[in-house]
Motif scaffolding. Structure first.
Motif, short mmCIF file in Angstrom:
data_model
loop_
_atom_site.label_atom_id
_atom_site.label_comp_id
_atom_site.label_asym_id
_atom_site.label_seq_id
_atom_site.Cartn_x
_atom_site.Cartn_y
_atom_site.Cartn_z
N UNK A 106 0.81 -1.21 0.00
CA UNK A 106 0.00 0.00 0.00
C UNK A 106 0.84 1.27 0.00
N UNK A 107 2.05 1.17 0.55
CA UNK A 107 2.94 2.33 0.65
C UNK A 107 3.89 2.45 -0.54
N UNK A 108 3.64 1.68 -1.59
CA UNK A 108 4.58 1.58 -2.72
C UNK A 108 4.88 2.94 -3.36
N UNK A 109 3.88 3.80 -3.49
CA UNK A 109 4.05 5.08 -4.19
C UNK A 109 4.56 6.20 -3.28
N UNK A 110 4.73 5.93 -2.02
CA UNK A 110 5.13 6.99 -1.10
C UNK A 110 6.61 7.33 -1.22
N UNK A 111 6.91 8.61 -1.03
CA UNK A 111 8.30 9.07 -1.07
C UNK A 111 8.90 9.21 0.32
N UNK A 112 8.04 9.32 1.34
CA UNK A 112 8.54 9.48 2.72
C UNK A 112 8.77 8.11 3.35
N UNK A 113 9.75 7.39 2.85
CA UNK A 113 9.99 6.01 3.28
C UNK A 113 10.30 5.91 4.78
N UNK A 117 7.32 2.71 8.73
CA UNK A 117 7.22 1.82 9.89
C UNK A 117 6.30 2.41 10.95
N UNK A 118 6.41 3.71 11.17
CA UNK A 118 5.55 4.37 12.16
C UNK A 118 4.08 4.26 11.76
N UNK A 119 3.80 4.43 10.46
CA UNK A 119 2.43 4.33 9.99
C UNK A 119 1.90 2.89 10.05
N UNK A 154 -4.98 0.56 2.33
CA UNK A 154 -5.37 1.85 1.76
C UNK A 154 -4.83 3.02 2.57
N UNK A 155 -4.89 2.91 3.89
CA UNK A 155 -4.38 3.99 4.75
C UNK A 155 -2.87 4.12 4.63
N UNK A 156 -2.19 3.00 4.38
CA UNK A 156 -0.73 3.04 4.22
C UNK A 156 -0.30 3.89 3.02
N UNK A 157 -1.18 4.09 2.07
CA UNK A 157 -0.87 4.94 0.92
C UNK A 157 -0.95 6.42 1.27
N UNK A 158 -1.39 6.75 2.49
CA UNK A 158 -1.55 8.13 2.96
C UNK A 158 -2.45 8.93 2.00
N UNK A 159 -3.63 8.41 1.69
CA UNK A 159 -4.49 9.11 0.72
C UNK A 159 -5.13 10.34 1.33
N UNK A 160 -5.42 11.30 0.46
CA UNK A 160 -6.23 12.45 0.88
C UNK A 160 -7.71 12.06 0.85
N UNK A 161 -8.04 11.17 -0.08
CA UNK A 161 -9.42 10.68 -0.22
C UNK A 161 -9.39 9.17 -0.35
N UNK A 162 -10.09 8.47 0.56
CA UNK A 162 -10.17 7.01 0.53
C UNK A 162 -11.55 6.61 0.04
N UNK A 163 -11.58 5.78 -1.01
CA UNK A 163 -12.84 5.26 -1.56
C UNK A 163 -13.02 3.83 -1.04
N UNK A 164 -14.15 3.56 -0.43
CA UNK A 164 -14.43 2.23 0.14
C UNK A 164 -15.65 1.65 -0.56
N UNK A 186 -10.45 6.53 12.15
CA UNK A 186 -9.38 6.92 11.22
C UNK A 186 -9.68 8.29 10.61
N UNK A 187 -10.92 8.51 10.24
CA UNK A 187 -11.32 9.81 9.69
C UNK A 187 -11.06 10.94 10.68
N UNK A 188 -11.40 10.70 11.94
CA UNK A 188 -11.21 11.73 12.96
C UNK A 188 -9.74 11.96 13.29
N UNK A 189 -8.97 10.86 13.37
CA UNK A 189 -7.55 10.98 13.76
C UNK A 189 -6.67 11.50 12.64
N UNK A 190 -6.89 10.99 11.43
CA UNK A 190 -6.00 11.30 10.31
C UNK A 190 -6.54 12.42 9.42
N UNK A 191 -7.83 12.76 9.56
CA UNK A 191 -8.42 13.78 8.72
C UNK A 191 -8.63 13.32 7.28
#
Length: 262
Positions: A106-113, A117-119, A154-164, A186-191
């Motif tokens: 899920x984190x494949x496209x992220x640049x903040x490697x 682990x924290x996420x 999905x959350x590991x991708x750090x999306x701005x918008x998550x489609x479920x 998750x919505x409340x904590x991560x926005x």
């Protein structure tokens, strides 16, 4: 944040699946998209995520804008990089990979490697069952555990918008309630903004800020979640609660009539 503006979508150049579909998702909010099988809910998500073309469909009219950018001609990978992630109906986890490997995917496209682990640890806080199963192959998980994994991925991708897409599908009722409570947390904590497609209108509206009801490729009703939960027509037609005596003719008129309530 997301504006779907009067889109039409066609499969195989013949089947008109969306007929002037419009909706909006504000930043930081949960929006529920409700309706029966064949209403066009999943097609709407595929149109937003760029996956419609892979199913032999395409958008013939209207536009989809995300944070001011037009998504109509974007490929799915570019849409993910722009901050939209789709958790597909049926979970679609990588069955031969472990829970931890699925989350890493899920984190494949992220640049903040450095923050991955924290996420991942944060995902294990939201879904403690996954932590205990982190080394197990995803194919050996139960349906509910796979759904948790799909949402976590999905959350590991750090999306701005998550489609479920149908997160309650094939899951025991008690576990559905638990998963939807975690989605709200998750919505409340991560926005993270969320667009949730569901047939289970009651559980979706219990966590949503706003809701749309679809029939035959278009929106027939919309409003705040509290309004939809208390509306007599919604309760009767979508929540299975209402008057014992029903007028069949009135029901047919309601089904055909487009109703927009703000």
């Amino acid at each position: 944040m997301l504006h779907v503006n009067n889109i039409e979508a066609v499969y195989s150049k013949i089947i008109l699946a969306l007929k002037g579909m419009s909706l909006h998702v504000p930043e930081g909010k949960i929006v529920a998209l409700l309706g029966s099988n064949g209403a066009g809910k999943s097609t709407t998500l595929k149109s937003i995520s760029g996956l419609l073309t892979g199913d032999g469909g395409h958008i013939t009219d209207g536009s989809i804008e995300f944070q001011g950018k037009n998504l109509n001609n974007m490929t799915p990978d570019v849409i993910v990089k722009n901050g939209i992630f789709l958790c597909m109906e049926g979970r679609h986890v990588f069955r031969d990979l472990t829970v931890e490997e699925n989350l890493m995917a899920g984190a494949y496209c992220r640049k903040d490697r450095a923050n991955i682990k924290e996420d991942m640890d944060k995902i294990f806080v939201y879904f403690p069952k996954l932590k205990a199963l982190r080394s197990r192959k995803a194919g050996f998980l139960s349906g509910g555990e796979q759904q948790m994994l799909a949402i976590g991925r999905g959350i590991m991708a750090k999306p701005k918008l998550l489609l479920l897409d149908e997160p309650s599908l094939g899951i025991a009722p008690l576990l559905v309630k638990e998963i939807f409570q975690i989605i709200k947390q998750i919505n409340q904590d991560e926005g993270t903004s969320m667009l949730v497609v569901e047939q289970n209108a009651n559980v979706a509206l219990s966590i949503a800020d706003y809701g749309y009801i679809m029939e035959n490729g278009r929106v027939v009703m919309q409003g705040n979640a509290d309004f939809l939960l208390s509306n007599e027509e919604v309760r009767e037609h979508y929540l299975g609660i209402g008057k014992e005596e029903k007028n069949y003719k009135e029901n047919k008129v309601y089904r055909r009539r487009q109703r927009v309530v703000w």
